[in-house]
Design an enzyme around this catalytic site. Structure first.
Site, PDB file in Angstrom:
ATOM      1  N   ARG A 101       1.028  -1.268  -0.419  1.00 37.07           N
ATOM      2  CA  ARG A 101       0.079   0.458   0.019  1.00 37.07           C
ATOM      3  C   ARG A 101       0.720   1.446   0.048  1.00 37.07           C
ATOM      4  O   ARG A 101       0.114   2.438  -1.241  1.00 37.07           O
ATOM      5  CB  ARG A 101      -1.009  -0.460   1.355  1.00 37.07           C
ATOM      6  CG  ARG A 101      -1.903   1.090   1.109  1.00 37.07           C
ATOM      7  CD  ARG A 101      -2.958   0.601   2.323  1.00 37.07           C
ATOM      8  NE  ARG A 101      -2.190   0.498   3.641  1.00 37.07           N
ATOM      9  CZ  ARG A 101      -2.628   0.454   5.008  1.00 37.07           C
ATOM     10  NH1 ARG A 101      -3.441  -0.538   4.590  1.00 37.07           N
ATOM     11  NH2 ARG A 101      -2.243  -0.149   5.972  1.00 37.07           N
ATOM     12  N   LYS A 138      -6.122  10.832 -17.301  1.00 38.38           N
ATOM     13  CA  LYS A 138      -6.747  11.668 -18.876  1.00 38.38           C
ATOM     14  C   LYS A 138      -5.052  11.930 -19.517  1.00 38.38           C
ATOM     15  O   LYS A 138      -4.744  10.820 -20.296  1.00 38.38           O
ATOM     16  CB  LYS A 138      -6.991  13.084 -18.449  1.00 38.38           C
ATOM     17  CG  LYS A 138      -8.016  13.510 -17.602  1.00 38.38           C
ATOM     18  CD  LYS A 138      -9.146  12.669 -18.476  1.00 38.38           C
ATOM     19  CE  LYS A 138     -10.302  12.785 -16.851  1.00 38.38           C
ATOM     20  NZ  LYS A 138     -10.613  14.486 -16.724  1.00 38.38           N
ATOM     21  N   ASP A 161      -5.845  22.159  -9.719  1.00 39.91           N
ATOM     22  CA  ASP A 161      -5.643  20.773 -10.479  1.00 39.91           C
ATOM     23  C   ASP A 161      -5.208  21.444 -11.671  1.00 39.91           C
ATOM     24  O   ASP A 161      -5.775  22.459 -12.298  1.00 39.91           O
ATOM     25  CB  ASP A 161      -7.449  20.822 -10.840  1.00 39.91           C
ATOM     26  CG  ASP A 161      -7.748  19.484 -11.338  1.00 39.91           C
ATOM     27  OD1 ASP A 161      -6.886  19.086 -12.092  1.00 39.91           O
ATOM     28  OD2 ASP A 161      -8.808  18.975 -11.417  1.00 39.91           O
ATOM     29  N   TYR A 165     -13.481  21.505 -11.510  1.00 39.63           N
ATOM     30  CA  TYR A 165     -14.112  20.723 -11.693  1.00 39.63           C
ATOM     31  C   TYR A 165     -15.167  20.221 -11.253  1.00 39.63           C
ATOM     32  O   TYR A 165     -15.589  19.626 -10.181  1.00 39.63           O
ATOM     33  CB  TYR A 165     -13.340  19.214 -11.881  1.00 39.63           C
ATOM     34  CG  TYR A 165     -13.628  17.374 -12.126  1.00 39.63           C
ATOM     35  CD1 TYR A 165     -13.565  17.699 -13.631  1.00 39.63           C
ATOM     36  CD2 TYR A 165     -13.414  16.501 -10.718  1.00 39.63           C
ATOM     37  CE1 TYR A 165     -14.164  16.330 -13.624  1.00 39.63           C
ATOM     38  CE2 TYR A 165     -14.084  14.727 -11.222  1.00 39.63           C
ATOM     39  CZ  TYR A 165     -14.138  15.230 -12.298  1.00 39.63           C
ATOM     40  OH  TYR A 165     -14.555  13.530 -12.902  1.00 39.63           O
TER      41      TYR A 165
HETATM   42  C1  LIG Z   1     -10.927  13.808 -14.913  1.00 43.23           C
HETATM   43  C2  LIG Z   1     -11.178  14.855 -14.314  1.00 43.23           C
HETATM   44  C3  LIG Z   1     -10.331  14.536 -12.539  1.00 43.23           C
HETATM   45  C4  LIG Z   1     -11.087  12.865 -12.187  1.00 43.23           C
HETATM   46  O1  LIG Z   1     -10.363  11.932 -12.559  1.00 43.23           O
HETATM   47  P1  LIG Z   1     -10.590  11.190 -12.263  1.00 43.23           P
HETATM   48  O2  LIG Z   1      -9.884   9.918 -12.608  1.00 43.23           O
HETATM   49  O3  LIG Z   1     -11.771  10.779 -13.521  1.00 43.23           O
HETATM   50  O4  LIG Z   1     -11.214  10.651 -10.679  1.00 43.23           O
HETATM   51  C5  LIG Z   1     -10.139  15.622 -11.825  1.00 43.23           C
HETATM   52  N1  LIG Z   1     -10.078  17.226 -12.243  1.00 43.23           N
HETATM   53  C6  LIG Z   1     -10.044  17.843 -13.820  1.00 43.23           C
HETATM   54  C7  LIG Z   1     -10.134  19.216 -14.532  1.00 43.23           C
HETATM   55  C8  LIG Z   1     -10.721  16.226 -15.020  1.00 43.23           C
HETATM   56  O5  LIG Z   1     -11.374  16.414 -16.081  1.00 43.23           O
END
Ligand SMILES: *Cc1c(COP(=O)(O)O)cnc(C)c1O
Length: 403
Positions: free
Chosen positions: A64, A214, A189, A117
């Site tokens: 972990r 992403k 973010d 988000y």
């Molecule tokens: C998709 C996304 C997230 C969350 O990511 P996940 O891996 O789907 O939980 C956070 N911030 C932004 C800007 C996103 O596009």
């Protein structure tokens, strides 16, 4: 004159991307670190075990906490973005939750940008508030005007620039400077900017958060989050993630590191294609506005040009007012644009957005329907032709049934 050594010089991004997080000698010469599937880690002696456990974030002591596979990915991403360390987590949203709860405790207040988000907003409104943390959302265009919103118990400012629906840019260096003057931690973010195109730590960010789902993964086949930070903030978030029991799966870490090796090459192509499609859309009679900071003349372009090294392939388009049926006729028939959430893979996507439902400090006055596009690696001429056919379908429905 001092001699410049090979070690002192900061490497260029392309070189870091090819070499960081690799140690072939440690793995029988294999170019890529293998996938360690591990829960139990065994030791040859009690003293060896105790020694390893004294420095758990740098050693392999339990699945972990970290394995050579997760450490390799974490090291590579941290080096690329300019942080000291990073933490792999099971999703982008888990990374957001682990980072925020590391700094905001019961009784604290946080400032969060209004274009955040959606699920991050939900986490604040439906989870954090239940643990006694209060949240104030703010207009993404504010900078100095943010100061009066800072309360005695404010702990952090949370940014997302540009927002991933409507693409408002924030003045990150100015907001960070203000936040630091008032003793606040700055979280951002940085999924849109990626560790390639936005160097968070040079712009004042303390904790950078990525949905590695992403562009880092890049192939629409994994879920992963990363939190990148300098050493002290790293320890705070890592300790919190360990308390929460959050860790990323080894196969996803391996795939993300594999994706990272081509991230810059892919991003440059996404950017070129997105600019071509966005430019074409800008002149289209059925398009009201293109929301893409990389586009000259677009909202936020000045800040993007000043602070970013590039743009990814994600932007939104505001259509001229038209019926839902007309939009559906356009979207449903697209050949190369998958209809779905997420983005950052090699393929193009489209998603109808409803920004008016996801803000509280500002208002989104619907000019027309909003479509978010992710422009993939396909030839932009094929994408434009696909969209042109889509607009023909939209027009046909719109003319048959006057709005
Ligand atoms: C998709 C996304 C997230 C969350 O990511 P996940 O891996 O789907 O939980 C956070 N911030 C932004 C800007 C996103 O596009």
């Amino acid at each position: 004159m001092e001699q410049q050594t090979n070690r002192d010089r900061r490497l260029k991004d392309s070189t870091i991307i090819a070499h960081a997080g690799r140690d072939p000698e440690a793995h029988s010469g294999a170019v890529n670190p293998p996938v360690y599937h591990a829960s139990t880690i065994t030791f040859p002696s009690i003293s060896a075990m105790n020694k390893a456990r004294q420095d758990r974030f740098n050693n392999v002591t339990y699945g972990r906490i970290g394995t050579p596979t997760s450490y390799a990915l974490e090291d590579a991403v941290a080096e690329l973005e300019g942080g000291d360390r990073s933490i792999a987590l099971p999703s982008g949203l888990a990374a957001i939750a682990a980072a925020i709860t590391a700094f905001a405790k019961s009784g604290d207040h946080i400032l969060m940008v209004d274009n955040v988000y959606g699920p991050a907003r939900k986490f604040c409104d439906q989870f954090l508030t239940g643990y006694g943390v209060s949240v104030t959302y703010f207009d993404p265009h504010l900078t100095a005007e943010l100061e009066p919103l800072i309360q005695e118990n404010t702990r952090l400012v949370y940014l997302e620039s540009p927002g991933s629906q409507t693409f408002e840019m924030q003045d990150v260096p100015a907001i960070s400077a203000l936040a630091h003057r008032r003793g606040l931690t700055v979280l951002m973010d940085n999924t849109w900017g990626t560790p390639c195109f936005f160097k968070s730590f040079e712009k004042g960010v303390d904790v950078s958060i990525h949905a590695a789902t992403k562009y880092i993964g890049g192939h629409s086949d994994l879920m992963l989050g990363l939190v990148v930070a300098k050493e002290d903030h790293y320890r705070t978030v890592k300790s919190n993630a360990m308390l929460l029991g959050l860790c990323a799966g080894p196969d996803d870490c391996f795939l993300a590191l594999r994706g990272l090796r081509t991230i810059e090459a892919r991003l440059r192509m996404h950017q070129a294609h997105a600019l071509e499609v966005a430019n074409w859309l800008t002149g289209h009679p059925l398009v009201e506005q293109v929301l893409y900071p990389a586009l000259p003349g677009a909202d936020g372009h000045r800040l993007w040009k000043r602070d970013f090294l590039g743009a990814c392939g994600l932007f939104s388009v505001v259509l001229r007012p038209c019926s839902e049926a007309a939009v559906a006729a356009m979207v449903d028939g697209l050949r190369f644009f998958g209809l779905g959430a997420s983005w950052g893979g090699f393929e193009s996507l489209v998603l109808p957005m409803h920004p008016e439902d996801l803000r509280s400090a500002t208002r989104w006055e619907p000019l027309g329907p909003v479509l978010r596009f992710h422009i993939g690696l396909e030839d932009p001429r094929d994408l434009i032709h696909d969209l042109e056919c889509g607009f023909d379908r939209l027009r046909a429905v719109q003319q048959a049934v006057p709005a």
